[in-house]
Design a protein around this motif. Structure first.
Motif, PDB file in Angstrom:
ATOM      1  N   THR A   6      -7.822  -0.099 -16.705  1.00 40.20           N
ATOM      2  CA  THR A   6      -7.698  -0.527 -15.386  1.00 40.20           C
ATOM      3  C   THR A   6      -8.987  -1.010 -15.017  1.00 40.20           C
ATOM      4  O   THR A   6      -9.896  -0.553 -15.668  1.00 40.20           O
ATOM      5  CB  THR A   6      -7.519   0.866 -14.881  1.00 40.20           C
ATOM      6  N   ALA A   7      -8.973  -1.576 -13.767  1.00 44.12           N
ATOM      7  CA  ALA A   7     -10.070  -2.204 -13.158  1.00 44.12           C
ATOM      8  C   ALA A   7     -10.842  -0.914 -12.607  1.00 44.12           C
ATOM      9  O   ALA A   7     -12.229  -0.894 -12.292  1.00 44.12           O
ATOM     10  CB  ALA A   7      -9.836  -3.101 -12.150  1.00 44.12           C
ATOM     11  N   GLY A   8     -10.347   0.029 -12.158  1.00 43.84           N
ATOM     12  CA  GLY A   8     -10.840   1.243 -11.604  1.00 43.84           C
ATOM     13  C   GLY A   8      -9.980   2.018 -10.352  1.00 43.84           C
ATOM     14  O   GLY A   8      -8.945   1.577 -10.399  1.00 43.84           O
ATOM     15  N   SER A   9     -10.661   2.907 -10.159  1.00 44.17           N
ATOM     16  CA  SER A   9     -10.160   3.868  -8.949  1.00 44.17           C
ATOM     17  C   SER A   9     -11.043   3.611  -7.586  1.00 44.17           C
ATOM     18  O   SER A   9     -12.119   3.452  -7.782  1.00 44.17           O
ATOM     19  CB  SER A   9     -10.217   5.225  -9.467  1.00 44.17           C
ATOM     20  N   ALA A  54      -2.596  -3.986 -12.120  1.00 43.65           N
ATOM     21  CA  ALA A  54      -2.801  -5.483 -12.297  1.00 43.65           C
ATOM     22  C   ALA A  54      -2.227  -6.322 -11.215  1.00 43.65           C
ATOM     23  O   ALA A  54      -1.271  -6.246 -10.904  1.00 43.65           O
ATOM     24  CB  ALA A  54      -2.277  -5.802 -13.664  1.00 43.65           C
ATOM     25  N   GLY A  55      -3.057  -7.455 -10.732  1.00 43.45           N
ATOM     26  CA  GLY A  55      -2.639  -8.352  -9.961  1.00 43.45           C
ATOM     27  C   GLY A  55      -2.712  -7.819  -8.319  1.00 43.45           C
ATOM     28  O   GLY A  55      -2.228  -8.446  -7.649  1.00 43.45           O
ATOM     29  N   GLN A  56      -2.952  -6.469  -8.211  1.00 44.54           N
ATOM     30  CA  GLN A  56      -3.013  -6.050  -6.932  1.00 44.54           C
ATOM     31  C   GLN A  56      -4.235  -6.512  -6.115  1.00 44.54           C
ATOM     32  O   GLN A  56      -5.210  -6.461  -6.544  1.00 44.54           O
ATOM     33  CB  GLN A  56      -2.965  -4.338  -6.837  1.00 44.54           C
ATOM     34  N   SER A  57      -3.922  -6.639  -5.023  1.00 40.34           N
ATOM     35  CA  SER A  57      -5.038  -7.253  -3.986  1.00 40.34           C
ATOM     36  C   SER A  57      -5.799  -6.214  -3.444  1.00 40.34           C
ATOM     37  O   SER A  57      -5.508  -4.944  -3.642  1.00 40.34           O
ATOM     38  CB  SER A  57      -4.352  -8.082  -2.579  1.00 40.34           C
ATOM     39  N   LEU A  58      -6.908  -6.550  -3.067  1.00 38.69           N
ATOM     40  CA  LEU A  58      -7.906  -5.580  -2.790  1.00 38.69           C
ATOM     41  C   LEU A  58      -7.452  -4.911  -1.354  1.00 38.69           C
ATOM     42  O   LEU A  58      -7.466  -3.556  -1.076  1.00 38.69           O
ATOM     43  CB  LEU A  58      -9.335  -6.350  -2.265  1.00 38.69           C
ATOM     44  N   SER A  59      -6.929  -5.454  -0.284  1.00 44.22           N
ATOM     45  CA  SER A  59      -6.327  -4.867   0.922  1.00 44.22           C
ATOM     46  C   SER A  59      -5.118  -3.753   0.363  1.00 44.22           C
ATOM     47  O   SER A  59      -5.126  -2.755   1.000  1.00 44.22           O
ATOM     48  CB  SER A  59      -5.739  -5.927   1.856  1.00 44.22           C
ATOM     49  N   ASP A  60      -4.209  -4.019  -0.492  1.00 46.93           N
ATOM     50  CA  ASP A  60      -3.416  -3.326  -0.794  1.00 46.93           C
ATOM     51  C   ASP A  60      -3.865  -2.161  -1.704  1.00 46.93           C
ATOM     52  O   ASP A  60      -3.522  -0.812  -1.461  1.00 46.93           O
ATOM     53  CB  ASP A  60      -2.145  -3.872  -1.743  1.00 46.93           C
ATOM     54  N   ALA A 113     -15.660  -7.034  -8.271  1.00 41.25           N
ATOM     55  CA  ALA A 113     -15.415  -5.997  -9.402  1.00 41.25           C
ATOM     56  C   ALA A 113     -14.060  -6.140  -9.961  1.00 41.25           C
ATOM     57  O   ALA A 113     -13.726  -6.363 -11.089  1.00 41.25           O
ATOM     58  CB  ALA A 113     -15.864  -4.700  -8.937  1.00 41.25           C
ATOM     59  N   LEU A 114     -13.343  -6.539  -9.009  1.00 42.37           N
ATOM     60  CA  LEU A 114     -11.842  -6.440  -9.531  1.00 42.37           C
ATOM     61  C   LEU A 114     -11.533  -7.781 -10.172  1.00 42.37           C
ATOM     62  O   LEU A 114     -10.405  -7.826 -11.013  1.00 42.37           O
ATOM     63  CB  LEU A 114     -10.953  -6.411  -8.060  1.00 42.37           C
TER      64      LEU A 114
END
Length: 264
Positions: A118-121, A219-225, A109-110
């Motif tokens: 935003t991609a979401g919360s 933006a650009g943030q990894s899933l783990s972070d 989804a990201l």
């Protein structure tokens, strides 16, 4: 309503099988007629009409049931494959996505082209004092509580939300395109529903509650972070007294990891 949907799906499936059988039959008849025409044209042209007529009926009688059987078996295999995929991606106790399937779905989804700011919360949900519930009432009641909490989470009106069981008493929810305000409304709704769940046995009484941490994807943030930030907010909710929702702030004070974990 569900019976009507199931009936409609069954009718569509049967029609698809019949249509597939007809296609096999037509192909077989055409191929057989071509072969008969080629053979009789050279050997006995006078017998060609009779040969083609007999071939038509024989090919039709044989090819349709064979085609129906093949397509019916393929439909069963596709249905079984879908069922196995669902089983492999589902947490059997809660009925939610399991950890692997859930995180993969959020990751996908990201990376989907965004139609909003935003991609979401992400909401990280942890059950408060779950060990005490198991100790006082037994693991069977603990399992019931997990199912009840899962039902409360699934009751959110957000149809596109992704929900999964991350760990023993930990759940995750991803709300596509949801801003902080919307995510907090959903989180508070879940918290209130869970708070209504009460277990009593003799002198023991346990009112369920959850601590929820929320993070907005950047933006650009990894899933783990992304997940870790929501996890940290969840532990802040624990440190602030539990039974609450804490959403990240840019100027949010950080507390040492060892102090955070001790509040779980």
């Amino acid at each position: 309503m569900s019976k009507n949907v199931d009936t409609q799906k069954a009718t569509t499936r049967d029609f698809s099988i019949i249509l597939g059988a007809v296609r096999v039959m037509v192909s077989a008849v055409i191929l057989a007629e071509i072969c008969v025409f080629s053979i009789y044209s050279f050997l006995d042209p006078s017998a060609l009409p009779r040969g083609m007529t007999v071939t038509f009926f024989v090919a039709t009688a044989v090819a349709f049931p064979i085609g129906y059987y093949i397509h019916n078996q393929n439909a069963k295999l596709r249905k079984l494959s879908r069922q196995l995929a669902i089983i492999a991606s589902t947490d059997q106790m809660s009925g939610l996505l399991n950890r692997t399937a859930f995180l993969e779905a959020v990751k996908e989804a990201l990376h989907t082209p965004k139609s909003g700011p935003t991609a979401g919360s992400f909401l990280f949900i942890d059950v408060d004092h779950f060990k005490k519930l198991n100790d006082d009432f037994g693991h069977s009641v603990g399992d019931e509580a997990i199912k009840a909490i899962a039902d409360a989470i699934k009751a959110t009106p957000e149809e596109k939300a992704l929900v999964g069981r991350i760990g023993g008493e930990e759940f995750g929810m991803f709300l596509p395109y949801a801003n902080k305000k919307k995510a907090k409304i959903v989180a508070e709704s879940i918290r209130r529903k869970v708070r209504k769940l009460v277990y009593e046995k003799g002198e023991h009484r346990h009112q369920l509650s959850i601590s929820v941490g929320g993070a907005l994807h950047q933006a650009g943030q990894s899933l783990s972070d992304f997940v870790q930030r929501a996890d940290e907010c969840m532990y802040l909710a624990k440190s602030q007294g539990r039974n609450r929702v804490v959403f990240e702030k840019t100027n949010q004070p950080q507390i040492p990891e060892n102090e955070i974990r001790q509040t779980a």
